[in-house]
Structures are given as structure tokens and as C-alpha cells.
Design a protein around this motif. Structure first.
Motif, short mmCIF file in Angstrom:
data_model
loop_
_atom_site.label_atom_id
_atom_site.label_comp_id
_atom_site.label_asym_id
_atom_site.label_seq_id
_atom_site.Cartn_x
_atom_site.Cartn_y
_atom_site.Cartn_z
N LEU A 111 0.84 -1.19 0.00
CA LEU A 111 0.00 0.00 0.00
C LEU A 111 0.88 1.25 0.00
O LEU A 111 1.84 1.35 0.77
N ASP A 115 -2.14 4.96 -3.85
CA ASP A 115 -3.38 4.18 -3.86
C ASP A 115 -4.56 5.01 -3.34
O ASP A 115 -5.68 4.90 -3.85
N ALA A 197 -6.55 -0.79 -5.21
CA ALA A 197 -5.39 -0.79 -6.12
C ALA A 197 -5.87 -0.67 -7.56
O ALA A 197 -6.80 -1.36 -7.98
N GLN A 198 -5.23 0.19 -8.33
CA GLN A 198 -5.65 0.42 -9.71
C GLN A 198 -5.58 -0.87 -10.54
O GLN A 198 -6.42 -1.11 -11.40
#
Length: 584
Positions: A111, A115, A197-198
Motif C-alpha cells: 500500500l 493508492d 489498487a488500480q
């Protein structure tokens, strides 16, 4: 001020540190279906309850502290705030990892501040059509401009810089606001802003709601929509030491004795069945198929002696916690509907008559078995801005409602039912769910509407689909509720703000007077002056007859003796990371 961190104690960064025991299982039920777990797309209470333990926000709430108190979650400490109150700097803990997922192609995914930037941008992406856009709209420097560009071009540039969202380094997030916002930290604790998260969104696209991936203590193992949800421990979760000492009542003393110093979470598996009928849920609890649940209101006479358990249940060592919900139940009346909507005097009179036809006391006494209280204002007890001395100017009064309808030309036909002033049929369509409790409220509505000569029809659908229809202003009337997502009155008053139509303003109410009062209130510090504006807003709701205010419930939470550490929180809705289960 020194705050107790929600996940306090020494936190390791090695993989596989989640201390949860797979043999410790919590079994429970939801009384209505979720709507998937992509929180930009839903305000569904049950979706949020699950998402709380999958996604992590920068801040959360102390488990025991009452009133609710903010503490860090993924942030190392509470943020640094600039002197002008507009810039917040969060330092994110290192070594926090997303649960394993094919979207990461076999690589551990840590992380980072980026994010959260992606998460916030996604909420205002016009393609998302997020029901939570109002929480950020107009707040962050440059973010609305990016959204406006996307609205014109049809493409949201996630790589474009936003002045108010900066990551000076991998673990630092700096947020700059257009103006001071006294509830911004509460917003940062709301589950809709838990980090995603992309790569996950790119991988699953429109199916992201069925493939939630976060950094929280649990991950989704099994999902049968509208039937069953199974969560298991996220092996990447870092764990925390149970260390809450901020409250001293008798329940808390026992909880602290049972839980202090344990590595958390202890529960390794959470099994949730969707059981909509109260009687079925109650039978499941009695049969020890559910470990804890709120007592169905139909069971109150046989379970409670006043506010205590009857001897039969004391003998089973069942735990009881009674709380007044920080929630509001109400009936939306669609302000855009061609029959009941609008600001003309005849339409306001029609809505006023509908309000006066509903018998709140009968709902409390008969439908709720006394396990509720009649609401006088839109802000419920336990939320900042609630005034216990406030009394609504609109009361149950079918006699006066009939006179009002007569005066504005809603004439009776040969069948006893009224028509519109122009002679066209007058029919109210109320959305409802299949469950018994919804049927009972519908029957109470029909009784009241029959008394004032208005024909009614009840359209049955499931809860999740009714939410979607209401967001699109497609329901004429619908019984709904809102539970506090943060403990301040704005959280409720924003449900009627005109700019939030298409998001969480489900009645599509749009009043220039109300909107101006709301705009003024949010500029004021929390306190008496702001609360006074809230009172004026409540009077405007009554003047426009914007909704039918109903009740807030008194919840009696029951837990089996093998459940340790359970205490119902006014804002958090998932206790699983904080409790333990004795072998039984």
C-alpha cells in the motif's frame, strides 16, 4: 491529544503475520442483500459492513470509546493539519500489503500514498457515477477541475496531477482543501474511501464489486449474490494487539478482561447468510446457527422483561446490549414525480396530507413492539446536532389531512378515493421488499392512506434493486433508513441537499432555501451556531413536506456466551476483527 490507535501495539511487516485461527468461526446473518463490494457504486449498509474489513481507510474509530473517537488505521498517527485548516498530511505505515490476487501477477503489492490518490480520483470520475461523490465534490483543490475535463472529453486522466492530492514520497499523502471542512477527518474514516489498487480495477472492471481486494484483515472467499458470503483471514494482514482502555462501564470491564493483549484478529472465518425474514433469523439464533444478531422486534415480548433478559435467556448466558441506533428511518417522496413532486401549493398540500396519514406511534407500539422511538427531527439521537427538545410541526392527524385535501381540490369519487385537482386518477405507488416487516409497514401505510381517501399500490422488489431505482429518482415512495457514517448532523442533512440528487438524495428533494442553509452550515465550526442552522433546515423539510419521518430503533443485540469482546459500535458495523470465539 494522545489517542489509542485502533490497531495498536507492535506491528510486524513480514508476510503471513495474520494471527487469525481458521478454526474460529463466526456465523451470522444479514437481513437484506448486499449490492457488491465496490464501494464507489453503493451505499448499501450490508455491502459497507463487509467492505469495512476488506478495505482500510486512513483513519477509523476506537472500538470502545463512546462517543465515537477517531484513531489512525493505515496512517501512522493522526494527520498534521496546517494552521489554516486546509492541508492534511498523512504518513502511511510501511509494510501494509494487499491480499494476494491475480491482478498483482504473483508480486506482493504494498500500500502506498498513490493508492489513496487513485481511490479519491475514482470517486469523482464521471464514469464511476459514484453515490459517494458528494463527500469529496468541491472539497479538494483541482479535483473537480479534473472531473469537469473528463465530463467534456469522456476520459478521466488518472495520471494527471491534482494540486490538492500529492504524494511527496511513497508513504506520505498531502491533501489540500479548497476551504476548511470540519468533518473532513470523519470522511477519511468512511469505508467508501478505503484504498483500492488500480491494477485490481483494471483487471476486473465492472466486476470489481464481486472481486474486492484490500489490505484489511479479511478477504472474500465465497460469494453467492443475495445468498451467502464467506470471509477468511487475509494472509498478508499485519495483525494488531488488542489494547483499548478508553471506557469504564461494566460491559467494557469484562471485554477488557477477556481481550486485553491478544493478537488480533482471532476469528479466522466469517460466514454470513442472507436471511430476510425476522422469524427465520430468530429461529436460526435460537438453534445456535447464528452467534450474534440483533433481536427481532417480534421476539421482544418473549425475550425481554423491560430492558433486561428474561430468566430463560439469562440461564443460557446470552449477552445483551441495548442501544439506540444512530439511524433514521423515513419514507422518501420523490420530488420529481409528476403526481407528488414539485413546489406548487397543491403538491405541497398532498405531501403534507401523506405525512399526516402515517401513524408513527402505531409503528412503534405494534410493529416495533416498543423497540423504537418516534423521531421528531431528521438528525437522530447520538449524533452531534440532535436536539432532544425539538418537536416536529407536523403530526399524525388524518382529520386535518382530509380537510387539507378537500381545500386543494382533491375530490372524492364514487368509490371513496380521491382524484387529482384536474380530475385525473390519484394513485400512490409505494416500493417495498418481500419481507414481513416491509409488508407490515405497507399495511400501516394503506390503513393511513385509506383514511384520507388516497388509493395506494405496493410494488415489491428486492432491497438492492430498490436502492438503484431510488438513486435514479424512479421510485415514487419508498421506506428506507440511513445509519450514521460519521457522528455529525451533516451526515444526515446531506441526504436532502439538491446537489446530491443521483447519489444519496434518494427523494430527489431540491429546495433553494434548504440548499442555502446547508451551504451555510458546512462553513461553520461544529457547535451551537451550526446546530441552529440544522434546526432551521428541519423546519424547511417540514414546510416542504419533503419526506415522512418515522422512527429510530432501539436495538437489543444478543450474543452467545462463547463470543468474547463483542460490543456494538455506533459507526463501525463489523466487529469481527475485534472479537474472539471460545471453542464450543
Amino acid at each position: 491529544m494522545l489517542l489509542v490507535a485502533a490497531f495498536a501495539g507492535s506491528v510486524g511487516v513480514a508476510t503471513g503475520t495474520n494471527p487469525a485461527d481458521p478454526s474460529k468461526v463466526i456465523k451470522m446473518s444479514f437481513e437484506a442483500a448486499d449490492d457488491g463490494f465496490d464501494m464507489i457504486r453503493t451505499a448499501n449498509f450490508y455491502s459497507g459492513s463487509v467492505s469495512e474489513v476488506i478495505y482500510e481507510t486512513l483513519l477509523t474509530y476506537d472500538y470502545l470509546a463512546r462517543p465515537a473517537k477517531l484513531v489512525p488505521e493505515t496512517a501512522e498517527v493522526m494527520p498534521e493539519i496546517s494552521e489554516d485548516g486546509k492541508t492534511y498530511t498523512f504518513h502511511i505505515k510501511k509494510g501494509i500489503y494487499f491480499s494476494p490476487d491475480r491482478a498483482f501477477k504473483g508480486v506482493r503489492r504494498e500500500l502506498t500514498a498513490e493508492d489513496y490518490i487513485y481511490t479519491f480520483k475514482r470517486v469523482l470520475d464521471p464514469q464511476s457515477r459514484s453515490v459517494h461523490a458528494s463527500f469529496l465534490a468541491g472539497k479538494i483543490v483541482g479535483l473537480d477541475d479534473l472531473a469537469a475535463q473528463a465530463q467534456k472529453s469522456g476520459h478521466f486522466s488518472y495520471d494527471a496531477p491534482v494540486a490538492g492530492l500529492q504524494a511527496p514520497d511513497r508513504y506520505t499523502l498531502r491533501i489540500t482543501l479548497n476551504s476548511k471542512d470540519y468533518n473532513f477527518l470523519n470522511i477519511m474514516a468512511y469505508v467508501a474511501f478505503g484504498a483500492v489498487a488500480q491494477e485490481v480495477i483494471t483487471t476486473y472492471g465492472a466486476q470489481s464489486g464481486q472481486h474486492p481486494v484490500g489490505t484489511g484483515p479479511y478477504m472474500l472467499q465465497t460469494y453467492v449474490p443475495r445468498s451467502k458470503i464467506i470471509l477468511v483471514a487475509n494472509p498478508e494482514y499485519r495483525g494488531f494487539t488488542w489494547d483499548f482502555k478508553t471506557s469504564t462501564d461494566a460491559i467494557d470491564k469484562q471485554i477488557i478482561k477477556d481481550m486485553q493483549g491478544k493478537r488480533m484478529p482471532q476469528v479466522g472465518r466469517v460466514e454470513i447468510n442472507i436471511i430476510e425474514e425476522e422469524q427465520s433469523r430468530w429461529l436460526a439464533f435460537q438453534g445456535k446457527q447464528i452467534d450474534f444478531d440483533k433481536m427481532p422486534q417480534l421476539a421482544a415480548p418473549s425475550v425481554l422483561d423491560g430492558d433486561k433478559l428474561k430468566p430463560e435467556y439469562v440461564g443460557q448466558r446470552i449477552q445483551l446490549q441495548r442501544i439506540v441506533d444512530a439511524s433514521t428511518s423515513f419514507t422518501i417522496m420523490n420530488y420529481r414525480d409528476p403526481i407528488i413532486g414539485g413546489n406548487s401549493l397543491d403538491k405541497i398540500a398532498l405531501r403534507r396530507a401523506i405525512v399526516m396519514a402515517y401513524d408513527n406511534k402505531r409503528e412503534v407500539d405494534l410493529l416495533n413492539n416498543g423497540q423504537a422511538t418516534k423521531l421528531e427531527m431528521f438528525i437522530p439521537p447520538g449524533v452531534v446536532g440532535y436536539n432532544p427538545n425539538y418537536r416536529s410541526s407536523v403530526a399524525y392527524d388524518p382529520v386535518l389531512a382530509n380537510k387539507l385535501l378537500d381545500y386543494f381540490g382533491y375530490k372524492h369519487g364514487a368509490d371513496g378515493y380521491r382524484s387529482m385537482p384536474d380530475g385525473k386518477p390519484l394513485l400512490l405507488k409505494l416500493a417495498r421488499e418481500q419481507v414481513t416487516s416491509s409488508q407490515e409497514i405497507s399495511e400501516l401505510w394503506k390503513l393511513g392512506l385509506d383514511q384520507i381517501g388516497i388509493r395506494s399500490e405496493f410494488v415489491v422488489n428486492n432491497f438492492a434493486d430498490n436502492v438503484k431505482a431510488a438513486v435514479q429518482c424512479k421510485l415514487m415512495l419508498w421506506n428506507v433508513g440511513w445509519t450514521a457514517t460519521y457522528p455529525e448532523g451533516q451526515n444526515f442533512m446531506q441526504l436532502l441537499y439538491g446537489a446530491n440528487i443521483g447519489q444519496n438524495n434518494l427523494g430527489c428533494y431540491d429546495s433553494p432555501v434548504y440548499n442555502a442553509l446547508y451551504d451555510k452550515a458546512v462553513t461553520l465550526p461544529l457547535g451551537p451556531e451550526r446546530n441552529t442552522i440544522y434546526l432551521q433546515m428541519n423546519r424547511q423539510i417540514e414546510a416542504d413536506s419533503a419526506l415522512v419521518l418515522r422512527t429510530t430503533r432501539i436495538r437489543s443485540w444478543l450474543a452467545r456466551p462463547w463470543v468474547k469482546g463483542f460490543k456494538k459500535h455506533p459507526i463501525l458495523h463489523s466487529e469481527w476483527p475485534y472479537i474472539d470465539v471460545d471453542k464450543h
